[in-house]
Design a protein around this motif. Structure first.
Motif, PDB file in Angstrom:
ATOM      1  N   UNK A  82       0.816  -1.221   0.000  1.00 59.01           N
ATOM      2  CA  UNK A  82       0.000   0.000   0.000  1.00 59.01           C
ATOM      3  C   UNK A  82       0.849   1.269   0.000  1.00 59.01           C
ATOM      4  N   UNK A  83       0.473   2.206  -0.821  1.00 55.26           N
ATOM      5  CA  UNK A  83       1.131   3.514  -0.864  1.00 55.26           C
ATOM      6  C   UNK A  83       0.251   4.525  -0.140  1.00 55.26           C
ATOM      7  N   UNK A  84       0.785   5.705   0.084  1.00 54.05           N
ATOM      8  CA  UNK A  84      -0.011   6.756   0.723  1.00 54.05           C
ATOM      9  C   UNK A  84      -1.239   7.096  -0.113  1.00 54.05           C
ATOM     10  N   UNK A  85      -1.079   7.116  -1.418  1.00 52.91           N
ATOM     11  CA  UNK A  85      -2.210   7.406  -2.299  1.00 52.91           C
ATOM     12  C   UNK A  85      -3.274   6.314  -2.183  1.00 52.91           C
ATOM     13  N   UNK A  86      -2.848   5.051  -2.133  1.00 57.61           N
ATOM     14  CA  UNK A  86      -3.797   3.942  -1.980  1.00 57.61           C
ATOM     15  C   UNK A  86      -4.576   4.089  -0.674  1.00 57.61           C
ATOM     16  N   UNK A  87      -3.896   4.439   0.391  1.00 57.68           N
ATOM     17  CA  UNK A  87      -4.558   4.615   1.693  1.00 57.68           C
ATOM     18  C   UNK A  87      -5.572   5.747   1.618  1.00 57.68           C
ATOM     19  N   UNK A  88      -5.213   6.844   0.962  1.00 57.50           N
ATOM     20  CA  UNK A  88      -6.152   7.965   0.803  1.00 57.50           C
ATOM     21  C   UNK A  88      -7.387   7.548   0.003  1.00 57.50           C
ATOM     22  N   UNK A  89      -7.173   6.772  -1.063  1.00 54.39           N
ATOM     23  CA  UNK A  89      -8.297   6.313  -1.891  1.00 54.39           C
ATOM     24  C   UNK A  89      -9.197   5.386  -1.080  1.00 54.39           C
ATOM     25  N   UNK A  90      -8.602   4.490  -0.293  1.00 55.23           N
ATOM     26  CA  UNK A  90      -9.412   3.601   0.550  1.00 55.23           C
ATOM     27  C   UNK A  90     -10.195   4.392   1.582  1.00 55.23           C
ATOM     28  N   UNK A  91      -9.548   5.392   2.171  1.00 57.67           N
ATOM     29  CA  UNK A  91     -10.248   6.237   3.147  1.00 57.67           C
ATOM     30  C   UNK A  91     -11.455   6.907   2.498  1.00 57.67           C
ATOM     31  N   UNK A  92     -11.286   7.384   1.292  1.00 62.10           N
ATOM     32  CA  UNK A  92     -12.392   8.019   0.568  1.00 62.10           C
ATOM     33  C   UNK A  92     -13.503   7.013   0.280  1.00 62.10           C
ATOM     34  N   UNK A  94     -14.190   4.100   1.857  1.00 65.81           N
ATOM     35  CA  UNK A  94     -14.865   3.627   3.062  1.00 65.81           C
ATOM     36  C   UNK A  94     -15.613   4.740   3.791  1.00 65.81           C
ATOM     37  N   UNK A  95     -15.344   5.992   3.444  1.00 65.01           N
ATOM     38  CA  UNK A  95     -16.150   7.097   3.975  1.00 65.01           C
ATOM     39  C   UNK A  95     -17.492   7.122   3.255  1.00 65.01           C
ATOM     40  N   UNK A  96     -17.611   6.247   2.231  1.00 63.23           N
ATOM     41  CA  UNK A  96     -18.822   6.073   1.449  1.00 63.23           C
ATOM     42  C   UNK A  96     -19.322   7.378   0.841  1.00 63.23           C
ATOM     43  N   UNK A  97     -18.379   8.095   0.294  1.00 61.33           N
ATOM     44  CA  UNK A  97     -18.749   9.305  -0.434  1.00 61.33           C
ATOM     45  C   UNK A  97     -19.529   8.927  -1.680  1.00 61.33           C
TER      46      UNK A  97
END
Length: 146
Positions: A82-92, A94-97
């Motif tokens: 996982x990269x920082x970008x991948x973590x940011x995308x997952x956060x987005x 799972x925030x269910x935007x």
């Protein structure tokens, strides 16, 4: 001191290029070729001049053993975690935007299934499991940034 044969130079260049590419199978193959070439040259050499070939064969054997023991054949030159970008995308995701989706290789929306199956891994911060799932299932996560 005898001059090196052109095939020896070729083997050393191949090994250097393979090492620089970080492609596991290519590194192992080049060291294996080096071992074989030097074994043939050692067999053809006079009895008193075989030591340099034997030393090179031992060197190639140690390198090959090291590479195989480190599992370089199972790795690729691609991203391996996982990269920082991948973590940011997952956060987005799972925030269910409303602008976040997960699609499979056929283009089907698998957002709900992915969220359901990997909710626990996400909440425990296990991004490696999420990374592996995305890679194995060929899932594309997309979102529109704010």
């Amino acid at each position: 001191m005898k001059k090196r044969k052109p095939v020896q130079n070729l083997v050393w260049v191949l090994c250097l290029l393979a090492w620089l590419t970080h492609i596991g199978w290519l590194m192992c193959l080049s060291f294996l070729i080096g071992m074989i070439v030097h074994a043939v040259l050692m067999k053809r050499a006079e009895k008193g001049s075989r030591l340099p070939y034997a030393v090179v064969i031992v060197f190639f054997t140690v390198c090959l053993s090291f590479l195989v023991s480190k599992g370089v054949l199972n790795r690729s030159a691609d991203l391996t975690g996982p990269t920082d970008l991948f973590i940011d995308v997952c956060d987005q995701l799972f925030a269910e935007g409303p602008d976040s989706t997960a699609t499979d290789r056929d283009g089907n929306d698998v957002t709900e299934r992915f969220l359901r199956e990997y909710q626990e891994a996400y909440h425990s911060g296990d991004y490696v499991t999420l990374w592996d799932a995305v890679a194995e299932e060929a899932i594309t996560i997309s979102f529109t940034p704010d």
